[in-house]
Design a protein around this motif. Sequence first.
Motif: not given
Length: 349
Positions: A233-251
Amino acid sequence: MKKRRVCLGLVALFVASSAFSQTMTVMDYLQNIVGEKGLGARVAGSEQEKQTAAYIEQQWLMQGLAPTVSSFTLKDNKHSANVVVDIKGKSDKILIIGGHYDSTAAKEGSLGAADNATSTAILLALSQHLRKQNLSVTVRLIAFGAEESGLLGSKAYVAQLGADEISNLLGMINLDGAVGGDNLYIHSAHSDPYKCPQSTQAYSSDASLRDAMMVQAKKSFTDANPFALHPAYPGYPEGEAGGWSDHAPFACIGLPVVDLEATNFSINGKEGYDGYSQSTHPELWDCFSTEKMGACDRESETKWGGIWHTQYDRLDKLLPLFGQRIETQLEQNLKLLSDFIESYNPPAG
């Protein structure tokens, strides 16, 4: 972060029902946190959040593990903590699996059941199983504090990692709202970098961990795989997450990450197709239109299919609304993680 490793003894947290010799189910753990006699809402820095950290630590101690509690200071001079435990494997290389245990929106009636006591329950049940297995790599389980205050627990954890420690990490799997919504998704980091601190500019959108988990999901659930990549969807390519949770600092420190989430990206929600409407259940809408896959009237809609941060995020609401879904999704997440870790072989190099 200040670290401690202590045996709390039998803190008066209903532990009489969880003797060391007794096997707890993932639903048992969830009931202990947010059931009728559970700890309830766990706002960052509150006494209930502190008690939940103690409960997590105690359960890991009772499983024969050696957890470490690392505290950090919040903006209002209160404190939160991360609870960390390692399950040793043949290799010292580490795969991190984490999820936050704090909650928010207590004034709205939320007890943080789906967001995110379910993930805490999964971590506790996962460790109970994995400690008996012969693992190829070391698994580090982290229960993060203060996620709802701005990912403070995961940011604090990442900030204290040295370069050598980072190089020993294989990736990070995050659970946040992984139960409750209509669909189970496996996300990778977004291809557009998150807003990372200046000191952690090694961003990775590597989807290899996500793709490996999708392969495992197809093996684990041969009849009907409940896990999927969300549509593009616009802004969210297939299977990709926003930086909304605890995965983000590790990315942000260059690790491949996965975010496990239960929601419904096919709903045209308040801000579009962003996964923030978790369900089409009519109770969660003023009026839901199946034709529009969204609100009958966008101007007058107030509920927007939301569970997280609402009055519906509590077991006495979720269980009547969704029945067996809650326990089924708990077990599906647990099975996927268990199967994936038991068969996991780290990438070469």
